[in-house]
Design a protein around this motif. Sequence first.
Motif, mmCIF file in Angstrom:
data_model
loop_
_atom_site.group_PDB
_atom_site.id
_atom_site.type_symbol
_atom_site.label_atom_id
_atom_site.label_comp_id
_atom_site.label_asym_id
_atom_site.label_seq_id
_atom_site.Cartn_x
_atom_site.Cartn_y
_atom_site.Cartn_z
ATOM 1 N N GLY A 72 0.638 -1.279 0.022
ATOM 2 C CA GLY A 72 -0.051 -0.059 0.044
ATOM 3 C C GLY A 72 0.951 1.110 -0.154
ATOM 4 N N THR A 73 0.328 2.427 -0.341
ATOM 5 C CA THR A 73 0.958 3.798 -0.516
ATOM 6 C C THR A 73 0.193 4.869 -0.092
ATOM 7 O OG1 THR A 73 0.486 4.292 -2.617
ATOM 8 C CG2 THR A 73 2.250 2.795 -2.720
ATOM 9 N N ARG A 74 0.675 5.654 0.535
ATOM 10 C CA ARG A 74 -0.005 6.919 0.839
ATOM 11 C C ARG A 74 1.165 8.025 1.068
ATOM 12 N NH1 ARG A 74 -3.238 8.314 6.423
ATOM 13 N NH2 ARG A 74 -2.788 10.523 6.311
ATOM 14 N N ILE A 75 0.707 9.349 0.567
ATOM 15 C CA ILE A 75 1.545 10.260 0.502
ATOM 16 C C ILE A 75 1.197 11.142 1.935
ATOM 17 C CG2 ILE A 75 2.348 12.464 -0.492
ATOM 18 C CD1 ILE A 75 2.136 11.460 -3.139
ATOM 19 N N ILE A 76 2.173 11.466 2.604
ATOM 20 C CA ILE A 76 1.968 12.319 3.986
ATOM 21 C C ILE A 76 2.736 13.592 3.991
ATOM 22 C CG2 ILE A 76 1.523 10.096 5.300
ATOM 23 C CD1 ILE A 76 4.325 10.332 6.541
ATOM 24 N N GLU A 77 2.648 14.415 5.060
ATOM 25 C CA GLU A 77 3.497 15.510 4.971
ATOM 26 C C GLU A 77 4.090 15.515 6.358
ATOM 27 O OE1 GLU A 77 2.825 20.114 5.150
ATOM 28 O OE2 GLU A 77 2.283 19.272 3.335
ATOM 29 N N VAL A 78 5.445 15.626 6.386
ATOM 30 C CA VAL A 78 6.071 15.763 7.549
ATOM 31 C C VAL A 78 7.081 17.150 7.526
ATOM 32 C CG1 VAL A 78 7.976 14.851 8.986
ATOM 33 C CG2 VAL A 78 6.352 13.442 7.989
ATOM 34 N N ASP A 79 7.113 18.114 8.487
ATOM 35 C CA ASP A 79 7.927 19.247 8.440
ATOM 36 C C ASP A 79 7.812 20.007 7.057
ATOM 37 O OD1 ASP A 79 9.480 21.307 9.606
ATOM 38 O OD2 ASP A 79 11.369 20.183 9.069
ATOM 39 N N LYS A 80 6.469 20.121 6.618
ATOM 40 C CA LYS A 80 6.173 20.694 5.056
ATOM 41 C C LYS A 80 6.892 20.118 4.114
ATOM 42 C CE LYS A 80 5.732 25.311 7.345
ATOM 43 N NZ LYS A 80 6.135 26.591 7.227
ATOM 44 N N GLN A 81 7.409 18.946 4.219
ATOM 45 C CA GLN A 81 7.685 17.881 3.128
ATOM 46 C C GLN A 81 6.812 16.910 2.933
ATOM 47 O OE1 GLN A 81 10.571 18.397 1.441
ATOM 48 N NE2 GLN A 81 11.393 20.157 2.495
ATOM 49 N N LYS A 82 6.353 16.737 1.304
ATOM 50 C CA LYS A 82 5.574 15.682 1.125
ATOM 51 C C LYS A 82 6.393 14.243 0.906
ATOM 52 C CE LYS A 82 1.827 17.725 0.630
ATOM 53 N NZ LYS A 82 1.031 18.103 -0.732
ATOM 54 N N ILE A 83 6.045 13.357 1.491
ATOM 55 C CA ILE A 83 6.695 12.035 1.894
ATOM 56 C C ILE A 83 5.727 10.908 1.360
ATOM 57 C CG2 ILE A 83 7.752 10.300 3.223
ATOM 58 C CD1 ILE A 83 8.493 12.866 5.181
ATOM 59 N N LYS A 84 6.329 10.115 0.508
ATOM 60 C CA LYS A 84 5.373 8.975 -0.062
ATOM 61 C C LYS A 84 5.858 7.660 0.624
ATOM 62 C CE LYS A 84 3.803 6.403 -4.152
ATOM 63 N NZ LYS A 84 3.785 6.507 -5.603
ATOM 64 N N LEU A 85 5.053 7.184 1.327
ATOM 65 C CA LEU A 85 5.346 5.986 1.982
ATOM 66 C C LEU A 85 4.900 4.571 1.145
ATOM 67 C CD1 LEU A 85 3.655 6.714 5.715
ATOM 68 C CD2 LEU A 85 6.151 7.114 4.858
ATOM 69 N N GLN A 86 5.870 3.895 1.008
ATOM 70 C CA GLN A 86 5.481 2.483 0.329
ATOM 71 C C GLN A 86 6.020 1.403 1.533
ATOM 72 O OE1 GLN A 86 8.522 2.090 -2.664
ATOM 73 N NE2 GLN A 86 7.230 3.390 -4.202
ATOM 74 N N ILE A 87 4.605 0.875 1.666
ATOM 75 C CA ILE A 87 4.322 0.028 2.787
ATOM 76 C C ILE A 87 4.138 -1.565 2.626
ATOM 77 C CG2 ILE A 87 3.134 -0.193 4.877
ATOM 78 C CD1 ILE A 87 2.002 2.721 4.274
ATOM 79 N N TRP A 88 5.043 -2.477 2.878
ATOM 80 C CA TRP A 88 4.790 -3.690 2.609
ATOM 81 C C TRP A 88 4.377 -4.682 3.802
ATOM 82 C CZ3 TRP A 88 5.869 -5.273 -2.374
ATOM 83 C CH2 TRP A 88 6.389 -4.402 -3.174
#
Length: 239
Positions: free
Chosen positions: A73-89
């Motif tokens: 699964g994937t989801r894009i989140i935001e941390v410290d104003k940075q967009k981060i894509k999580l690739q989750i196995w």
Amino acid sequence: MSFISNVSRKLYDGFDQTYEKIFIMSAGPYNYSYIFKYIIIGDMGVGKSCLLHQFTEKKFMASCPHTIGVEFGTRIIEVDKQKIKLQIWDTAGQERFRAVTRSYYRGAAGALMVYDITRRSTYNHLSSWLTDTRNLTNPSTVIFLIGNKSDLESTREVTYEEAKNFADEHGLLFAEASAMTGQNVEEAFLETARKIYQSIKDGRLDLNSSETGVQHKPAQPGRTTLSNDAQTNKENCSC
């Protein structure tokens, strides 16, 4: 967001990296700065797939089938104003799949290690899961211990205090969560990302190494950046 179910158990070692490259090239808009690879581990039936589905889809799967091999699964989140894509196995908990799922530990930036607070046996097996994680990931991998099914307080077999002590003893992040209600699910995934991002800011992660489980924003296909010399030549060209 996307969700890919029941990847064949015949996946061989190293497939995850190849698959990620293919996925990145076809993922559409590049509206993120980093990619973090996560793995979810733990015994069968502790709710790993339900946690993933709750995080990526904001829904609870009342009938959650056992994972065969791995799910993704994937989801894009935001941390410290940075967009981060999580690739989750999400890995299978059955022993017969351990040879397959162990290949997915490599290059994980974050590991969510899950037990069921209503089944002590799943808690007792944490030492084995932790040993695999420490042996197969890199020293910078952030490990978050999750006690799932916190909504089932009446059938609890593992106290919060003893799990918290286990986490503190081994240097793990810890929270109890509920894939059904969503309690602390978001927080577990996001706090893991915050710790990883802090390591990037502190310079503790080598972003040129695939073993860290972190990638820079990929270059957009078909677009190139001119070097200073090339740019100068183009500007001076009279043709």
